[in-house]
Design an enzyme around this catalytic site. Structure first.
Site, PDB file in Angstrom:
ATOM      1  N   TYR A  53      -2.237 -10.645  -0.675  1.00  0.00           N
ATOM      2  CA  TYR A  53      -0.897 -10.880  -0.110  1.00  0.00           C
ATOM      3  C   TYR A  53      -0.650 -12.377  -0.040  1.00  0.00           C
ATOM      4  O   TYR A  53      -1.564 -13.139   0.299  1.00  0.00           O
ATOM      5  CB  TYR A  53      -0.821 -10.258   1.291  1.00  0.00           C
ATOM      6  CG  TYR A  53       0.581 -10.045   1.792  1.00  0.00           C
ATOM      7  CD1 TYR A  53       1.383  -9.048   1.255  1.00  0.00           C
ATOM      8  CD2 TYR A  53       1.117 -10.840   2.807  1.00  0.00           C
ATOM      9  CE1 TYR A  53       2.673  -8.843   1.723  1.00  0.00           C
ATOM     10  CE2 TYR A  53       2.410 -10.632   3.274  1.00  0.00           C
ATOM     11  CZ  TYR A  53       3.175  -9.640   2.724  1.00  0.00           C
ATOM     12  OH  TYR A  53       4.459  -9.435   3.176  1.00  0.00           O
ATOM     13  N   SER A  59       9.605   5.964   4.519  1.00  0.00           N
ATOM     14  CA  SER A  59       8.814   4.831   5.027  1.00  0.00           C
ATOM     15  C   SER A  59       9.474   4.349   6.318  1.00  0.00           C
ATOM     16  O   SER A  59      10.622   4.702   6.611  1.00  0.00           O
ATOM     17  CB  SER A  59       8.798   3.697   3.997  1.00  0.00           C
ATOM     18  OG  SER A  59      10.104   3.162   3.856  1.00  0.00           O
ATOM     19  N   ARG A  75       8.972  11.265  -2.213  1.00  0.00           N
ATOM     20  CA  ARG A  75       8.076  12.037  -3.083  1.00  0.00           C
ATOM     21  C   ARG A  75       8.096  13.493  -2.654  1.00  0.00           C
ATOM     22  O   ARG A  75       8.199  13.789  -1.461  1.00  0.00           O
ATOM     23  CB  ARG A  75       6.642  11.514  -2.947  1.00  0.00           C
ATOM     24  CG  ARG A  75       6.424  10.238  -3.695  1.00  0.00           C
ATOM     25  CD  ARG A  75       4.958  10.028  -3.975  1.00  0.00           C
ATOM     26  NE  ARG A  75       4.215   9.561  -2.813  1.00  0.00           N
ATOM     27  CZ  ARG A  75       2.980   9.101  -2.880  1.00  0.00           C
ATOM     28  NH1 ARG A  75       2.347   9.078  -4.043  1.00  0.00           N
ATOM     29  NH2 ARG A  75       2.351   8.677  -1.806  1.00  0.00           N
ATOM     30  N   GLY A 118       9.435  -3.519  -1.662  1.00  0.00           N
ATOM     31  CA  GLY A 118       8.074  -2.989  -1.665  1.00  0.00           C
ATOM     32  C   GLY A 118       7.710  -2.525  -3.067  1.00  0.00           C
ATOM     33  O   GLY A 118       8.577  -2.387  -3.944  1.00  0.00           O
ATOM     34  N   MET A 155       5.227   0.220  -3.591  1.00  0.00           N
ATOM     35  CA  MET A 155       4.218   1.184  -3.159  1.00  0.00           C
ATOM     36  C   MET A 155       3.552   1.924  -4.322  1.00  0.00           C
ATOM     37  O   MET A 155       2.396   2.315  -4.221  1.00  0.00           O
ATOM     38  CB  MET A 155       4.826   2.185  -2.167  1.00  0.00           C
ATOM     39  CG  MET A 155       5.150   1.621  -0.798  1.00  0.00           C
ATOM     40  SD  MET A 155       3.809   0.785   0.077  1.00  0.00           S
ATOM     41  CE  MET A 155       2.636   2.073   0.362  1.00  0.00           C
ATOM     42  N   PHE A 197      13.532  -9.075  -1.732  1.00  0.00           N
ATOM     43  CA  PHE A 197      13.764  -9.529  -0.351  1.00  0.00           C
ATOM     44  C   PHE A 197      12.444  -9.546   0.392  1.00  0.00           C
ATOM     45  O   PHE A 197      11.652  -8.597   0.296  1.00  0.00           O
ATOM     46  CB  PHE A 197      14.753  -8.607   0.391  1.00  0.00           C
ATOM     47  CG  PHE A 197      14.950  -9.043   1.815  1.00  0.00           C
ATOM     48  CD1 PHE A 197      15.756 -10.136   2.107  1.00  0.00           C
ATOM     49  CD2 PHE A 197      14.299  -8.403   2.861  1.00  0.00           C
ATOM     50  CE1 PHE A 197      15.900 -10.587   3.427  1.00  0.00           C
ATOM     51  CE2 PHE A 197      14.444  -8.840   4.180  1.00  0.00           C
ATOM     52  CZ  PHE A 197      15.251  -9.930   4.457  1.00  0.00           C
TER      53      PHE A 197
HETATM   54  N1  LIG Z   1       9.704  -7.303   1.733  1.00  0.00           N
HETATM   55  C1  LIG Z   1       9.613  -7.196   3.048  1.00  0.00           C
HETATM   56  O1  LIG Z   1      10.020  -8.074   3.812  1.00  0.00           O
HETATM   57  C2  LIG Z   1       8.994  -5.975   3.608  1.00  0.00           C
HETATM   58  C3  LIG Z   1       9.115  -5.686   4.963  1.00  0.00           C
HETATM   59  C4  LIG Z   1       8.565  -4.491   5.433  1.00  0.00           C
HETATM   60  C5  LIG Z   1       7.884  -3.651   4.570  1.00  0.00           C
HETATM   61  N2  LIG Z   1       7.766  -4.016   3.258  1.00  0.00           N
HETATM   62  C6  LIG Z   1       7.100  -3.172   2.276  1.00  0.00           C
HETATM   63  O2  LIG Z   1       7.804  -1.962   2.274  1.00  0.00           O
HETATM   64  C7  LIG Z   1       6.928  -0.919   1.936  1.00  0.00           C
HETATM   65  C8  LIG Z   1       7.019   0.145   3.021  1.00  0.00           C
HETATM   66  O3  LIG Z   1       6.556  -0.389   4.237  1.00  0.00           O
HETATM   67  P1  LIG Z   1       6.559   0.505   5.561  1.00  0.00           P
HETATM   68  O4  LIG Z   1       5.891  -0.231   6.641  1.00  0.00           O
HETATM   69  O5  LIG Z   1       7.918   1.028   5.763  1.00  0.00           O
HETATM   70  O6  LIG Z   1       5.599   1.653   5.038  1.00  0.00           O
HETATM   71  P2  LIG Z   1       5.149   3.035   5.622  1.00  0.00           P
HETATM   72  O7  LIG Z   1       5.961   3.448   6.793  1.00  0.00           O
HETATM   73  O8  LIG Z   1       3.692   2.956   5.753  1.00  0.00           O
HETATM   74  O9  LIG Z   1       5.556   4.019   4.399  1.00  0.00           O
HETATM   75  C9  LIG Z   1       5.025   3.884   3.115  1.00  0.00           C
HETATM   76  C10 LIG Z   1       5.932   4.576   2.113  1.00  0.00           C
HETATM   77  O10 LIG Z   1       5.431   4.394   0.813  1.00  0.00           O
HETATM   78  C11 LIG Z   1       5.416   5.647   0.148  1.00  0.00           C
HETATM   79  N3  LIG Z   1       4.347   5.634  -0.836  1.00  0.00           N
HETATM   80  C12 LIG Z   1       3.027   5.446  -0.628  1.00  0.00           C
HETATM   81  N4  LIG Z   1       2.364   5.474  -1.794  1.00  0.00           N
HETATM   82  C13 LIG Z   1       3.283   5.721  -2.753  1.00  0.00           C
HETATM   83  C14 LIG Z   1       3.225   5.873  -4.169  1.00  0.00           C
HETATM   84  N5  LIG Z   1       2.065   5.770  -4.826  1.00  0.00           N
HETATM   85  N6  LIG Z   1       4.357   6.123  -4.827  1.00  0.00           N
HETATM   86  C15 LIG Z   1       5.528   6.238  -4.171  1.00  0.00           C
HETATM   87  N7  LIG Z   1       5.659   6.082  -2.842  1.00  0.00           N
HETATM   88  C16 LIG Z   1       4.545   5.827  -2.142  1.00  0.00           C
HETATM   89  C17 LIG Z   1       5.191   6.659   1.264  1.00  0.00           C
HETATM   90  O11 LIG Z   1       5.635   7.896   0.819  1.00  0.00           O
HETATM   91  P3  LIG Z   1       4.751   9.234   0.965  1.00  0.00           P
HETATM   92  O12 LIG Z   1       5.079   9.778   2.319  1.00  0.00           O
HETATM   93  O13 LIG Z   1       5.242  10.040  -0.154  1.00  0.00           O
HETATM   94  O14 LIG Z   1       3.301   8.823   0.836  1.00  0.00           O
HETATM   95  C18 LIG Z   1       6.080   6.071   2.342  1.00  0.00           C
HETATM   96  O15 LIG Z   1       7.420   6.397   2.098  1.00  0.00           O
HETATM   97  C19 LIG Z   1       5.549  -1.550   1.801  1.00  0.00           C
HETATM   98  O16 LIG Z   1       5.351  -1.878   0.444  1.00  0.00           O
HETATM   99  C20 LIG Z   1       5.684  -2.806   2.618  1.00  0.00           C
HETATM  100  O17 LIG Z   1       4.766  -3.798   2.242  1.00  0.00           O
HETATM  101  C21 LIG Z   1       8.307  -5.147   2.767  1.00  0.00           C
END
Ligand SMILES: NC(=O)c1ccc[n+]([C@@H]2O[C@H](COP(=O)([O-])OP(=O)(O)OC[C@H]3O[C@@H](n4cnc5c(N)ncnc54)[C@H](OP(=O)(O)O)[C@@H]3O)[C@@H](O)[C@H]2O)c1
Length: 377
Positions: A73, A183, A205, A278, A280, A302
């Site tokens: 990261y 998520s 999914r 993201g 994922m 973003f």
């Molecule tokens: N850019 C930013 O500022 C920012 C801020 C916050 C979060 N994020 C990113 O946003 C993403 C989600 O974060 P979160 O905290 O909301 O996560 P979270 O609540 O832990 O949820 C993860 C999500 O990813 C999906 N996922 C996991 N593995 C996958 C795959 N192989 N293919 C497709 N979908 C998959 C899950 O779906 P299933 O239920 O189907 O497993 C779930 O919807 C992460 O990548 C995180 O790093 C970015």
């Protein structure tokens, strides 16, 4: 954790001082199920001038935290100062803490205030911490907020809010499309969009309990929920046109990447913006060039961390106030979650196994896991 280091450390603290506080730490990057350890450390001294002592109530495990431990990261933590001779890092970037003591000259917070940390990668997977008063922000009007609300307010809801408001001037009745809709960010986007009068088309999914998931997202305010499998249907675009009454969708939010995101992007209208936050699926993104030429697509990334760095303290407080207000109005609910308590009576070895198990067993992160590290003082 290096065995020699652990033995040396155990001699110096665990046996000579009573068990006091614990943190989830690592000394080298790698798989969290292999490199994380629970380590007890000595009782905090009274806070020095301009610093405060806090006790963490709950600290989430976010996907980015895993990437930080893996060492992949971009935002890196600093090693803990002044306790260990070796570089030791405390995991965690987000969490809710309560002020337990303030040092001389601190007037921004008082004991019992709920606070969050403003410094990225400050190490929130710990029972207690001493921190500069400049690196915390008080949560306004915490009455009516749960600990889960407070602990999950810094990363995901702000990301959802900013993506909905900073890229396209949307008005009530407009449509937004997103993937990874279950998520924590996706759940926040559904609710914030609904509170702003926006309508959402959501992708997740497929799974055995899809009907249950669809119902839960609809209960949050999702107008429609589909699975990525639906995108393969040749008639799917027509279905979406009927759903939106031929209104062009001008904002897409991408949590996942890969070919499903390419398919979803094709549902966007003219002059639309796709905002990726993201990855994922760990799959790259590619788009047909025609989307840029004929539909004037704009694709952005973003990063909430970058937003915090670019914007003022006041901007940050204003955003938090908006999110707290939405929460108090019942429009922003806790993300689906599970709390993992690490009891104070457990040995560090037992606690380490408990922590590592979280990462061994997690197949999906759809349910946010929050750590509660109990402390005995
Ligand atoms: N850019 C930013 O500022 C920012 C801020 C916050 C979060 N994020 C990113 O946003 C993403 C989600 O974060 P979160 O905290 O909301 O996560 P979270 O609540 O832990 O949820 C993860 C999500 O990813 C999906 N996922 C996991 N593995 C996958 C795959 N192989 N293919 C497709 N979908 C998959 C899950 O779906 P299933 O239920 O189907 O497993 C779930 O919807 C992460 O990548 C995180 O790093 C970015």
């Amino acid at each position: 954790m290096n065995a020699v280091f652990r033995a040396r450390w155990t001699r110096s603290f665990s046996t000579s001082r009573s068990r006091s506080n614990r943190a989830v730490v690592y000394t080298q990057n790698g798989n969290p199920a292999e490199v994380l350890s629970a380590m007890t450390f000595p009782k905090l001294d009274p806070p020095r001038p301009s610093t405060v002592n806090v006790k963490f109530l709950l600290s989430p495990i976010n996907p980015a935290d895993i990437n930080v431990v893996e060492g992949v990261y971009p935002a890196k933590p600093q090693p803990v100062q002044g306790i260990w001779s070796e570089d030791v890092y405390i995991g965690g970037n987000e969490g809710l803490a309560i002020v337990t003591a303030i040092g001389e000259g601190v007037d921004s917070v008082k004991p019992r205030d709920w606070v969050i940390l403003t410094k990225a990668q400050a190490g929130t997977w710990t029972a207690v911490k001493n921190i500069s008063a400049e690196e915390i922000v008080k949560i306004p009007n915490p009455e009516g907020l749960s600990e889960v609300h407070g602990a999950t307010m810094t990363v995901n809801p702000p990301t959802a809010y900013n993506m909905l408001n900073e890229f396209v001037g949307l008005k009530p009745g407009d449509w937004v499309i997103q993937n990874g809709a279950n998520s924590a960010v996706g759940q926040a986007a559904i609710q914030i969009a609904a509170a702003q009068g926006l309508k959402t088309i959501n992708f997740v999914r497929n799974r055995d309990d899809i009907v249950d998931l669809v119902q839960r997202l609809e209960a949050l305010g999702a107008n429609k929920v589909f699975t990525y499998d639906d995108l393969k249907d040749r008639e799917f675009r027509k279905k979406i046109s009927i759903l939106t009454g031929n209104m062009e969708i001008r904002l897409g939010l991408n949590c996942v990447g890969g070919p499903e995101t390419t398919q979803m992007t094709k549902l966007l209208g003219n002059d639309a913006h796709l905002v990726s936050y993201g990855a994922m699926s760990k799959q790259p993104l590619s788009f047909p060039t025609s989307l840029f030429i004929f539909k004037n697509l704009t694709a952005h990334g973003f990063w909430q961390h970058g937003w915090y760095q670019r914007r003022s303290h006041l901007d940050r407080e204003n955003l938090m106030r908006k999110l707290v207000d939405l929460t108090l109005q019942g429009k922003l609910k806790e993300p689906e979650h599970e709390i993992v308590t690490v009891p104070a009576y457990e040995s560090d070895e037992e606690a380490t196994m408990r922590i590592r198990n979280i990462f061994k067993t997690a197949q999906s992160y759809g349910k946010k896991i929050l750590l509660k590290l109990e402390c005995s003082s």
